[in-house]
Design a protein around this motif. Structure first.
Motif, PDB file in Angstrom:
ATOM      1  N   LEU A  76       0.355  -1.073   0.327  1.00  0.00           N
ATOM      2  CA  LEU A  76      -0.132  -0.027   0.064  1.00  0.00           C
ATOM      3  C   LEU A  76       1.154   1.175  -0.533  1.00  0.00           C
ATOM      4  CD1 LEU A  76      -2.233  -1.416   2.801  1.00  0.00           C
ATOM      5  CD2 LEU A  76      -3.321  -0.798  -0.443  1.00  0.00           C
ATOM      6  N   SER A  80       0.236   4.025  -3.626  1.00  0.00           N
ATOM      7  CA  SER A  80      -0.492   5.465  -3.041  1.00  0.00           C
ATOM      8  C   SER A  80       0.405   5.997  -4.210  1.00  0.00           C
ATOM      9  CB  SER A  80      -0.294   5.197  -1.303  1.00  0.00           C
ATOM     10  OG  SER A  80       0.525   5.439  -0.839  1.00  0.00           O
ATOM     11  N   ILE A  83      -1.439   8.475  -6.312  1.00  0.00           N
ATOM     12  CA  ILE A  83      -2.322   9.530  -5.814  1.00  0.00           C
ATOM     13  C   ILE A  83      -1.075  10.482  -5.982  1.00  0.00           C
ATOM     14  CG2 ILE A  83      -3.358  10.822  -4.169  1.00  0.00           C
ATOM     15  CD1 ILE A  83      -4.182   7.665  -3.002  1.00  0.00           C
ATOM     16  N   VAL A 129       1.489   5.272   5.188  1.00  0.00           N
ATOM     17  CA  VAL A 129       0.764   5.063   3.181  1.00  0.00           C
ATOM     18  C   VAL A 129      -0.188   5.828   2.722  1.00  0.00           C
ATOM     19  CG1 VAL A 129      -0.653   3.610   2.205  1.00  0.00           C
ATOM     20  CG2 VAL A 129       0.494   2.495   4.154  1.00  0.00           C
ATOM     21  N   ILE A 130      -0.457   7.187   3.131  1.00  0.00           N
ATOM     22  CA  ILE A 130      -0.449   8.093   2.032  1.00  0.00           C
ATOM     23  C   ILE A 130       0.498   9.489   1.802  1.00  0.00           C
ATOM     24  CG2 ILE A 130      -2.228  10.636   2.118  1.00  0.00           C
ATOM     25  CD1 ILE A 130      -4.620   8.291   4.105  1.00  0.00           C
ATOM     26  N   GLY A 133       3.276   7.978  -0.681  1.00  0.00           N
ATOM     27  CA  GLY A 133       2.653   8.012  -1.795  1.00  0.00           C
ATOM     28  C   GLY A 133       3.258   9.652  -2.332  1.00  0.00           C
TER      29      GLY A 133
END
Length: 493
Positions: A76, A80, A83, A129-130, A133
């Protein structure tokens, strides 16, 4: 981005000053150094935190489940990047996206630094994760902005940048790992958060002077109407995911195993869809389409490589904890320290490889052949682990030297493949998808770890010979095939 804009960016960057490379490499080197310190420090103890008993400060999860969560987490993190690449390409530009990513990463480590059980674990994972990313594909892509596409320093520059990544990874397990295993896991996670803070400070203090216009542009900006539509879609999608997830979890429909399987499937489908979207886009030229086709075998090779390399923090981490003699006389080792061997060997050998590519110049092996060498070394790093399994059996502790040799061999492969893959991605990226193509490169790692989430369940001391033998043998075979067909791929690129 037009040729004129490319030249403007290059003119805004001091081109000499960091080991013969642009000064902006200093900013990106140390930003990534501290980001990787925080990430790899956390990862060095995360597996143990999940499966150590509650009385030892852990969460008491099953070992197989903990291994699958580690793999899905890694998947993940890299997934990510899609994004992050899209936001940089269409909304914020790479510089601002990197900064916001760092903030979220730091918040994720702070969440883990307080005792919050499994809930805090998943909140932290979501933030990291975000954040990763947003940060990781874009900071790497800014490195590519520092150089003209024909600059012979680019492979060497990425190797130096890669050394910065691994210096952070080298130091982190000794500091975060020792604090986490010997004293308190949450203390270790707190130090990881501090590392990300230092990285953000360096980035803010030097980005204007050293990076110039690099990473400040938006290659394919959204119109005002498109921005409104994008925000609406993001908001609705996020709300649906939260509501549906809450309902499924509360009713026992969405279990950890079910979530792992879902991500494993997405890890294969997303890169396929990504290739198709870029290939058939009206903004992709015929020449760029040919480059994308030539990129496919490199992507597959990278997937196989990362499937082995990333097991260093899962299977080999378990191996260090369960199968290695950790007492050397009166001196005791922490099992988390073995996570430093991979970055240690990269730090020692990256300058050698960087100098080698510079010295060989146009005589160096093609990108495809470098990838084939990387795959062969990765396979050998697993095959060598059969030897202690044969001679010692599943019930006897073995010498640490076997694990050290395995890490050394896979690093030889990593230096053939990873920095070269970063450089090849910047060269082969369609102009309208520059940051997103870097995200695609990181998807090779996401796909590998998505597959690993299913594979790592098969490991146990009793299955070592088959496990290491089959995976290692497949990697060597694929490496040989890629070497044989590399000339054909180069002609069609």
């Amino acid at each position: 981005m037009t040729t004129k804009n490319s030249q403007e960016i290059l003119d805004s960057i001091p081109q000499k000053g960091f080991f013969g490379h642009p000064k902006g490499l200093f900013t990106l080197f140390f930003t990534e150094f501290w980001e990787r310190f925080s990430y790899y420090g956390m990862r060095a103890i995360l597996l143990y935190y999940m499966y150590y008993a509650l009385k030892d400060g852990g969460l008491g999860l099953d070992r197989g489940t903990a291994g699958s969560i580690m793999a899905i987490y890694g998947s993940l993190v890299y997934m990510s990047g899609i994004i992050g690449g899209w936001i940089a390409d269409r909304m914020l530009g790479m510089k601002r996206t990197v900064f916001y990513g760092g903030i979220l990463i730091m918040a994720g480590h702070i969440a883990l630094s307080f005792p919050g059980g499994v809930t805090a674990l998943f909140v932290s994972m979501g933030l990291i994760v975000i954040g990763t990313g947003l940060l990781k594909p874009n900071v790497s892509n800014i490195v590519g902005d520092l150089y003209d596409k024909e600059d012979m320093r680019i492979d060497s520059g990425f190797s130096i940048f890669y050394m910065g990544i691994n210096l952070g990874g080298l130091i982190a397990p000794f500091i975060v790992g020792t604090l986490g295993q010997k004293y308190n896991f949450h203390l270790g996670f707190g130090v990881a958060a501090l590392g990300m803070l230092v990285g953000l400070i360096i980035f803010l203090a030097t980005r204007k002077k050293y990076l110039g216009l690099a990473g400040s542009y938006v290659p394919n900006p959204l119109s005002a109407d498109e921005k409104k539509s994008a925000f609406l879609k993001f908001g609705i999608s996020a709300l649906i995911i939260v509501v549906v997830g809450a309902v499924l979890i509360s009713n026992g429909i969405l279990t950890i195993d079910g979530f792992v399987m879902t991500v494993s499937v997405l890890g294969i489908l997303i890169p396929v869809m990504y290739f198709l979207v870029m290939y058939f886009s009206k903004k992709t030229t015929k020449k760029e389409q040919k480059s994308l086709l030539a990129y496919i075998p490199l992507f597959i090779a990278a997937m196989m490589f990362w499937a082995i390399q990333e097991q260093g923090s899962i299977i080999l981490a378990r191996y260090a904890d369960e199968r290695i003699r950790l007492s050397l006389g009166e001196f005791s080792l922490q099992s988390s320290w073995f996570q430093s061997f991979n970055p240690l060997f990269i730090v020692l050998l990256a300058p050698v490889f960087a100098a080698l590519w510079m010295k060989l110049g146009k005589r160096q092996p093609s990108t495809n052949k470098k990838f084939s060498f990387g795959l062969i070394f990765a396979g050998l790093s697993f095959l060598i682990m059969i030897i202690p399994a044969v001679y010692a059996g599943p019930d006897t502790l073995v010498s640490p030297i076997w694990l050290v040799l395995s890490f050394l061999i896979v690093v030889l492969g990593e230096l053939c493949l990873s920095p070269v893959g970063l450089a090849a991605t910047t060269r082969m990226a369609p102009a309208a998808f520059s940051a997103q193509t870097m995200s695609l490169w990181f998807l090779s790692n996401a796909s590998a770890q998505a597959i690993n989430a299913q594979i790592v369940k098969l490991y146990s001391p009793e299955t070592e010979i088959l496990y290491f033998g089959i995976i290692g043998g497949i990697a060597v075979l694929l490496g040989v095939i890629l070497f044989v067909v590399s000339s054909v791929i180069k002609k069609r690129a």
